[in-house]
Structure formats: C-alpha cells, structure tokens
Design a protein around this motif. Structure first.
Motif, PDB file in Angstrom:
ATOM      1  N   GLU A  69       0.827  -1.206   0.000  1.00 28.33           N
ATOM      2  CA  GLU A  69       0.000   0.000   0.000  1.00 28.33           C
ATOM      3  C   GLU A  69       0.863   1.258   0.000  1.00 28.33           C
ATOM      4  OE1 GLU A  69      -2.472  -0.739   3.379  1.00 28.33           O
ATOM      5  OE2 GLU A  69      -3.765  -2.126   2.267  1.00 28.33           O
ATOM      6  N   ALA A  70       2.006   1.207   0.675  1.00 29.83           N
ATOM      7  CA  ALA A  70       2.913   2.357   0.691  1.00 29.83           C
ATOM      8  C   ALA A  70       3.494   2.619  -0.701  1.00 29.83           C
ATOM      9  CB  ALA A  70       4.039   2.126   1.693  1.00 29.83           C
ATOM     10  N   LEU A  71       3.606   1.562  -1.504  1.00 34.31           N
ATOM     11  CA  LEU A  71       4.094   1.716  -2.871  1.00 34.31           C
ATOM     12  C   LEU A  71       2.977   2.090  -3.838  1.00 34.31           C
ATOM     13  CD1 LEU A  71       6.572  -1.295  -3.066  1.00 34.31           C
ATOM     14  CD2 LEU A  71       7.128   1.126  -2.826  1.00 34.31           C
ATOM     15  N   GLY A  72       1.748   2.188  -3.326  1.00 31.66           N
ATOM     16  CA  GLY A  72       0.625   2.623  -4.155  1.00 31.66           C
ATOM     17  C   GLY A  72      -0.147   1.503  -4.819  1.00 31.66           C
ATOM     18  N   TYR A  73       0.066   0.260  -4.416  1.00 34.24           N
ATOM     19  CA  TYR A  73      -0.641  -0.864  -5.022  1.00 34.24           C
ATOM     20  C   TYR A  73      -1.941  -1.147  -4.285  1.00 34.24           C
ATOM     21  CZ  TYR A  73       3.714  -1.910  -7.448  1.00 34.24           C
ATOM     22  OH  TYR A  73       4.836  -1.843  -8.228  1.00 34.24           O
ATOM     23  N   ASP A  74      -2.935  -1.581  -5.032  1.00 33.61           N
ATOM     24  CA  ASP A  74      -4.190  -2.049  -4.445  1.00 33.61           C
ATOM     25  C   ASP A  74      -4.015  -3.544  -4.169  1.00 33.61           C
ATOM     26  OD1 ASP A  74      -6.732  -2.712  -3.685  1.00 33.61           O
ATOM     27  OD2 ASP A  74      -7.667  -2.272  -5.618  1.00 33.61           O
ATOM     28  N   THR A  75      -3.914  -3.910  -2.908  1.00 32.88           N
ATOM     29  CA  THR A  75      -3.601  -5.302  -2.552  1.00 32.88           C
ATOM     30  C   THR A  75      -4.718  -6.264  -2.944  1.00 32.88           C
ATOM     31  OG1 THR A  75      -4.435  -4.935  -0.310  1.00 32.88           O
ATOM     32  CG2 THR A  75      -2.067  -4.688  -0.659  1.00 32.88           C
ATOM     33  N   GLU A  76      -5.935  -5.788  -3.032  1.00 34.15           N
ATOM     34  CA  GLU A  76      -7.040  -6.667  -3.429  1.00 34.15           C
ATOM     35  C   GLU A  76      -6.924  -7.080  -4.890  1.00 34.15           C
ATOM     36  OE1 GLU A  76     -10.846  -6.186  -2.039  1.00 34.15           O
ATOM     37  OE2 GLU A  76     -10.204  -5.573  -0.046  1.00 34.15           O
ATOM     38  N   GLN A  77      -6.219  -6.309  -5.689  1.00 34.97           N
ATOM     39  CA  GLN A  77      -5.973  -6.678  -7.081  1.00 34.97           C
ATOM     40  C   GLN A  77      -4.589  -7.294  -7.254  1.00 34.97           C
ATOM     41  OE1 GLN A  77      -6.562  -3.139  -9.382  1.00 34.97           O
ATOM     42  NE2 GLN A  77      -8.792  -3.180  -9.161  1.00 34.97           N
ATOM     43  N   LEU A  78      -3.629  -6.823  -6.472  1.00 36.82           N
ATOM     44  CA  LEU A  78      -2.249  -7.273  -6.636  1.00 36.82           C
ATOM     45  C   LEU A  78      -2.052  -8.730  -6.228  1.00 36.82           C
ATOM     46  CD1 LEU A  78       0.685  -6.630  -7.341  1.00 36.82           C
ATOM     47  CD2 LEU A  78       0.989  -5.909  -4.962  1.00 36.82           C
ATOM     48  N   ILE A  79      -2.587  -9.123  -5.086  1.00 37.13           N
ATOM     49  CA  ILE A  79      -2.359 -10.484  -4.592  1.00 37.13           C
ATOM     50  C   ILE A  79      -2.925 -11.531  -5.551  1.00 37.13           C
ATOM     51  CG2 ILE A  79      -2.842 -12.082  -2.695  1.00 37.13           C
ATOM     52  CD1 ILE A  79      -2.617  -9.530  -0.875  1.00 37.13           C
ATOM     53  N   PRO A  80      -4.167 -11.380  -6.048  1.00 32.40           N
ATOM     54  CA  PRO A  80      -4.625 -12.335  -7.066  1.00 32.40           C
ATOM     55  C   PRO A  80      -3.764 -12.308  -8.327  1.00 32.40           C
ATOM     56  CG  PRO A  80      -6.503 -11.185  -6.144  1.00 32.40           C
ATOM     57  CD  PRO A  80      -5.269 -10.516  -5.606  1.00 32.40           C
TER      58      PRO A  80
END
Length: 162
Positions: A69-80
C-alpha cells in the motif's frame, strides 16, 4: 359415583401422560444443549487452528500489506495477480516448466497446483505431474514497469513410495 371415579382415573392418566411427555422433552433439551456445547467447542478449536494455519499468509500479514500500500498498489488486485502470474506459468511449451526445475516423468506436464503468498517477498507452491509431487519456494519482485518477476529459491521432489 361411577362418573366421579372415571373422571379421577382420567385425570390421573392425563397427569401421568403429561408428566412423561414433559420429562422426555426436558431430557431431549439437555441432550441438545450438550451437543450444542460440544459443537461450539469444536468450532472454537477449528477457528483457532485456522488462525494458526493462516499465520504465514499475506492476508494476515499487516506489514506486508502495508508495504504494498505504501508503494501505491491495491492489494485486493495485486495479490490475485501474483497468484495468477504463477499459475500462468503452467501454460508452457515443451518439457521444461518455466520455474519448476524438474521434468515430468510421466506423459503429463508438470503444473503448479496450490500457491500460498506468504508475505511481500515469498511464495510457497506445490507442483505435480499427476504421479510425482514436490514443492517450490519462490521469491518475487515487482519491477519499475509493474511486471512481476519470479525467482526460484528452493525446491524438492517427494520420493515415490511403493
């Protein structure tokens, strides 16, 4: 007089019958409460075990999620996307899997079956060709173009028994 005796006998019969029915219901209630208590204990034990088993999972790792999240990623989309990227490696030509360092010893291709993203750097996955099984430990990074890069760190193949 006969009517009085008949009425008394009828009342006694009704009383005994009602008492037996109430006793049976109370016994059933006690049994159901005991089963319910046992099931609640089982559910609590399973929840505790599930929590313990999911300890090494990115879903429960607040530090890893905060990193992304600190790098600006949406974890709900990134992890999948991370998981799907590893599964996408199953679509390969030839005998050599892009990340699994073994060659299939059967007529089937080696495929990655199950993936667990442990944190913001590590993945554990298992693979099989239908007869032989193994596991891999993979590190991953996201480059400046937002491309996922996987690197095999450790691996093993279970020996065939029998």
């Amino acid at each position: 007089m006969y009517l009085f005796i008949f009425s008394v006998l009828l009342l006694i019969f009704q009383y005994v019958n009602s008492k037996n029915i109430i006793d049976k219901y109370e016994e059933d209630i006690v049994k159901v409460k005991a089963k319910l208590l046992e099931k609640e204990k089982t559910i609590k034990a399973l929840k505790d075990k599930n929590f313990e088993l999911s300890y090494f999972s990115i879903d429960r790792n607040e530090d890893a999620l905060s990193y992304f999240e600190a790098l600006g990623y949406d974890t709900e989309q990134l992890i999948p996307a991370i998981i799907d990227g590893l599964y996408d490696l199953n679509d390969y030509e030839g005998e050599d899997h892009p990340i699994v360092p073994y060659v299939s010893m059967t007529d089937s291709k080696l495929v990655i079956n199950k993936v667990r993203v442990m944190n913001h750097k590590w993945i554990v996955a298992n693979f099989t060709d239908g007869e032989f099984w193994g596991e891999i430990f993979v590190t991953y990074t996201i480059d400046e173009n937002n491309d996922l890069k996987y690197k095999l760190a450790e691996y093993f193949l279970y020996p065939k028994i029998g």
